[in-house]
Design a protein around this motif. Structure first.
Motif, PDB file in Angstrom:
ATOM      1  N   PHE A   1     -17.377  40.729  57.937  1.00 20.63           N
ATOM      2  CA  PHE A   1     -17.736  42.025  57.357  1.00 20.63           C
ATOM      3  C   PHE A   1     -19.208  42.108  56.973  1.00 20.63           C
ATOM      4  O   PHE A   1     -19.799  43.189  56.993  1.00 20.63           O
ATOM      5  CB  PHE A   1     -16.823  42.400  56.180  1.00 20.63           C
ATOM      6  N   LEU A   2     -19.854  40.975  56.662  1.00 17.23           N
ATOM      7  CA  LEU A   2     -21.282  41.036  56.354  1.00 17.23           C
ATOM      8  C   LEU A   2     -22.101  41.445  57.579  1.00 17.23           C
ATOM      9  O   LEU A   2     -22.987  42.307  57.497  1.00 17.23           O
ATOM     10  CB  LEU A   2     -21.771  39.690  55.820  1.00 17.23           C
ATOM     11  N   THR A   3     -21.807  40.846  58.727  1.00 12.60           N
ATOM     12  CA  THR A   3     -22.565  41.196  59.929  1.00 12.60           C
ATOM     13  C   THR A   3     -22.211  42.579  60.448  1.00 12.60           C
ATOM     14  O   THR A   3     -23.074  43.308  60.951  1.00 12.60           O
ATOM     15  CB  THR A   3     -22.328  40.159  61.034  1.00 12.60           C
ATOM     16  N   ALA A   4     -20.947  42.977  60.317  1.00 16.56           N
ATOM     17  CA  ALA A   4     -20.551  44.309  60.775  1.00 16.56           C
ATOM     18  C   ALA A   4     -21.225  45.399  59.956  1.00 16.56           C
ATOM     19  O   ALA A   4     -21.742  46.377  60.497  1.00 16.56           O
ATOM     20  CB  ALA A   4     -19.030  44.457  60.714  1.00 16.56           C
TER      21      ALA A   4
ATOM     22  N   GLN B   1     -27.372  32.906  62.364  1.00 20.61           N
ATOM     23  CA  GLN B   1     -27.778  33.945  63.297  1.00 20.61           C
ATOM     24  C   GLN B   1     -28.869  34.808  62.686  1.00 20.61           C
ATOM     25  O   GLN B   1     -29.059  34.839  61.472  1.00 20.61           O
ATOM     26  CB  GLN B   1     -26.584  34.829  63.667  1.00 20.61           C
ATOM     27  N   GLY B   2     -29.611  35.504  63.565  1.00 20.56           N
ATOM     28  CA  GLY B   2     -30.685  36.346  63.081  1.00 20.56           C
ATOM     29  C   GLY B   2     -30.841  37.589  63.916  1.00 20.56           C
ATOM     30  O   GLY B   2     -30.411  37.653  65.074  1.00 20.56           O
TER      31      GLY B   2
ATOM     32  N   GLN C   1     -30.843  37.745  58.471  1.00 21.62           N
ATOM     33  CA  GLN C   1     -30.227  36.507  58.925  1.00 21.62           C
ATOM     34  C   GLN C   1     -28.922  36.306  58.165  1.00 21.62           C
ATOM     35  O   GLN C   1     -28.782  36.729  57.025  1.00 21.62           O
ATOM     36  CB  GLN C   1     -31.144  35.291  58.683  1.00 21.62           C
ATOM     37  N   THR C   2     -27.969  35.645  58.831  1.00 22.09           N
ATOM     38  CA  THR C   2     -26.683  35.338  58.201  1.00 22.09           C
ATOM     39  C   THR C   2     -26.289  33.907  58.525  1.00 22.09           C
ATOM     40  O   THR C   2     -26.354  33.498  59.682  1.00 22.09           O
ATOM     41  CB  THR C   2     -25.576  36.291  58.700  1.00 22.09           C
ATOM     42  N   TRP C   3     -25.908  33.149  57.506  1.00 20.26           N
ATOM     43  CA  TRP C   3     -25.363  31.819  57.744  1.00 20.26           C
ATOM     44  C   TRP C   3     -23.958  31.747  57.137  1.00 20.26           C
ATOM     45  O   TRP C   3     -23.625  32.482  56.205  1.00 20.26           O
ATOM     46  CB  TRP C   3     -26.257  30.722  57.175  1.00 20.26           C
TER      47      TRP C   3
ATOM     48  N   LEU D   1     -25.666  36.985  53.749  1.00 22.05           N
ATOM     49  CA  LEU D   1     -26.503  37.900  54.523  1.00 22.05           C
ATOM     50  C   LEU D   1     -27.831  38.039  53.802  1.00 22.05           C
ATOM     51  O   LEU D   1     -27.866  38.404  52.617  1.00 22.05           O
ATOM     52  CB  LEU D   1     -25.811  39.261  54.645  1.00 22.05           C
ATOM     53  N   MET D   2     -28.940  37.777  54.499  1.00 25.20           N
ATOM     54  CA  MET D   2     -30.266  37.790  53.883  1.00 25.20           C
ATOM     55  C   MET D   2     -31.138  38.838  54.583  1.00 25.20           C
ATOM     56  O   MET D   2     -31.427  38.718  55.779  1.00 25.20           O
ATOM     57  CB  MET D   2     -30.920  36.406  54.003  1.00 25.20           C
ATOM     58  N   TRP D   3     -31.568  39.865  53.840  1.00 27.36           N
ATOM     59  CA  TRP D   3     -32.396  40.934  54.391  1.00 27.36           C
ATOM     60  C   TRP D   3     -33.876  40.581  54.299  1.00 27.36           C
ATOM     61  O   TRP D   3     -34.318  39.917  53.365  1.00 27.36           O
ATOM     62  CB  TRP D   3     -32.144  42.247  53.660  1.00 27.36           C
TER      63      TRP D   3
END
Length: 343
Positions: A76-79, A229-230, A242-244, A265-267
């Motif tokens: 859900f963070l990446t979506a 991912q980024g 980026q998300t780890w 999730l890092m903006w």
């Protein structure tokens, strides 16, 4: 069809059991997952055309403790950030042609190109105002699986991104509504974001690039997994992030598992023309779940999800519909339980 060649097809639709919606229909309209036809050969691989998964869909599920449902933290963070490397609708691409390789000693590869089919304001396509690459998408992914080891590496691009209506539920959306909802910005911050206004889609025809690396290892007593991912957005919106994630699946008793997952999730959007900080915060999420297989086709599950959103992040939460369960500058908790039955 002879000589090792066979025809393949998939028609995959949702069923919304929470309201009066039939097969393939939901509160958001027609809900098609995949729809494609193709030719497959054990020697040469598979070519298919239609609405299909980009490589990021399967890869992100491979290395997730929950296999990518909408309540899983990485999912859900990446979506909700609008990324296409996610086990969600953003990774289902229309007008796509794919090639999937055979399995070469544990290695497989997949390539995809999805035509944007963007038309001019008068509805025409063949003119100097549009390009065949506008809103096109392409990606390539590699997977290695051998015994307890799984590894995924991939790259996906949205080409020459042009403005379209913002809609998380729509496959042709170019910017995530959750990111650009005016509610994500206090009144004194609802100013031009490097020329882009909250609640509006104003990309300027440049690419958005994404990459992903993930893996898992099964130790029998526990399966461990991780991913990173980024996204690099070259448009004025500058939705870089980026998300780890890390996770584990622990077998217990004869037919049950404990699932653990954490993601962040890092903006990295920078500042607007007035020097104000924009999306530069984090959203963190953790989940613990239990699954029990009661038969070969039926599984019971229950999951608790915790989410914490910074003031300069988005209102992320495990319910990506409207309204979101999350809020900026707040924590939220969600409990999910259900039955999974395979027919």
């Amino acid at each position: 069809m002879g000589n090792g060649l066979k025809a393949v097809f998939t028609l995959e639709y949702a069923l919304d059991i929470d309201g009066n919606f039939g097969l393939g229909a939901s509160s958001n309209g027609l809900a098609a997952r995949q729809q494609f036809v193709g030719l497959s050969s054990e020697t040469f691989g598979t070519v298919a055309i239609g609405r299909q998964y980009a490589p990021g869909y399967v890869a992100s599920g491979n290395n997730d403790a929950f296999r990518g449902p909408t309540f899983a933290p990485q999912s859900f963070l990446t979506a909700e950030a609008g990324n296409t490397i996610t086990p969600n609708n953003n990774a289902r691409w229309n007008n796509a042609i794919t090639y999937t390789s055979p399995n070469w000693g544990g290695f497989t590869g997949k390539a995809i190109y999805a035509f944007g089919e963007r038309s001019a304001g008068d509805g025409s396509y063949n003119n100097k105002l549009t390009s065949v690459s506008d809103n096109g998408r392409y990606g390539i992914g590699f997977n290695f699986t051998s015994g307890p080891v799984n590894a995924d590496l991939l790259y996906q691009v949205r080409q020459d991104v042009q403005a379209t209506t913002i809609s998380l539920a729509g496959n042709n959306s170019t910017l995530p509504a959750a990111v650009y909802a005016a509610s994500n910005f206090p009144v004194n911050e609802r100013v031009a974001l490097n020329g882009v206004l909250p609640g509006r889609s104003n990309p300027n025809g440049k690419d958005i690039n994404e990459w992903y690396v993930g893996g898992s290892y099964d130790l029998q007593v526990v399966r461990l997994m991780a991913s990173y991912q980024g996204q690099n957005d070259k448009n004025a919106a500058n939705l870089d992030n980026q998300t780890w994630s890390v996770g584990a699946v622990i077998p217990v008793m004869a037919s049950s598992n404990i699932h653990l997952s954490y993601a962040q999730l890092m903006w990295d959007q920078g500042r607007n023309t007035l020097g104000q900080s924009l999306l530069n915060g984090n959203s963190d999420a953790a989940a613990i779940g239990w699954t029990t297989q009661t038969s070969k086709r039926t599984t019971l599950y229950a999951t608790y999800v915790w989410t914490n959103n910074d003031r300069n992040s988005i209102a992320a939460g495990p319910n990506g519909g409207a309204p979101l369960t999350g809020a900026r500058d707040e924590q939220n908790q969600t409990f999910i339980a259900g039955v999974n039955h395979t027919f």
